[in-house]
Design a protein around this motif. Structure first.
Motif, PDB file in Angstrom:
ATOM      1  N   THR A  53       7.515  -0.523   6.305  1.00 23.96           N
ATOM      2  CA  THR A  53       6.995   0.534   5.936  1.00 23.96           C
ATOM      3  C   THR A  53       8.570   1.489   5.651  1.00 23.96           C
ATOM      4  N   ARG A  62       0.729  -1.288  -0.017  1.00 22.90           N
ATOM      5  CA  ARG A  62      -0.061   0.180  -0.075  1.00 22.90           C
ATOM      6  C   ARG A  62       0.995   1.212  -0.017  1.00 22.90           C
ATOM      7  N   THR A  63       0.440   2.074  -0.648  1.00 18.97           N
ATOM      8  CA  THR A  63       1.084   3.434  -0.781  1.00 18.97           C
ATOM      9  C   THR A  63       0.282   4.633  -0.451  1.00 18.97           C
ATOM     10  N   THR A  64       0.890   5.719   0.537  1.00 18.30           N
ATOM     11  CA  THR A  64       0.162   6.453   0.959  1.00 18.30           C
ATOM     12  C   THR A  64       0.043   7.852   0.042  1.00 18.30           C
ATOM     13  N   ARG A  65      -0.471   8.648   0.418  1.00 17.80           N
ATOM     14  CA  ARG A  65      -0.550  10.030  -0.338  1.00 17.80           C
ATOM     15  C   ARG A  65       0.851  10.759  -0.011  1.00 17.80           C
TER      16      ARG A  65
END
Length: 120
Positions: free
Chosen positions: A63, A45-48
């Motif tokens: 992470t 998953r990649t965050t903004r």
């Protein structure tokens, strides 16, 4: 320590989920780490904000911050009362459990950043 020819980290200490099964990722590129962690079955998953989180089936995580810093969290362990007994803890660069807060919930200096960092 990373094997320069194969770009695979050394063996970790284990016992705290998949994120503890391998050693220091320092010196590897983002692509090498991505390939390695995907090979272990990580869900990505990649965050903004540019963080990339690799979550394993046992709920341990690795992470990668935008600056290349690596943060590892152990698979949750529960006491007989059902309470998560390792919540908020991190793993060091070899996969050992690292206590980050004291018994009062205060951050222990020098434990937030383990120094594990990728090559950019």
């Amino acid at each position: 320590m990373v094997d320069d020819e194969t770009c695979v980290p050394s063996q970790g200490v284990g016992g705290n989920g998949i994120a503890s099964e391998f050693g220091d990722l320092s010196g590897m590129t983002r692509q090498e780490v991505d390939d390695f962690l995907r090979g272990l079955g990580a869900e990505i998953r990649t965050t903004r904000d540019g963080y990339v989180a690799y979550k394993f089936f046992d709920k341990s995580t690795v992470t990668i911050r935008p600056n290349g810093e690596v943060i590892r969290t152990p698979a949750p362990k529960y006491g007989s009362d059902g309470i998560n007994i390792n919540k908020g803890l991190r793993l060091d660069r070899d996969g050992d459990l690292l206590r980050t807060r004291d018994e009062f919930g205060n951050l222990i200096p020098g434990t937030h950043n383990t120094g594990e960092k990728l090559n950019e």
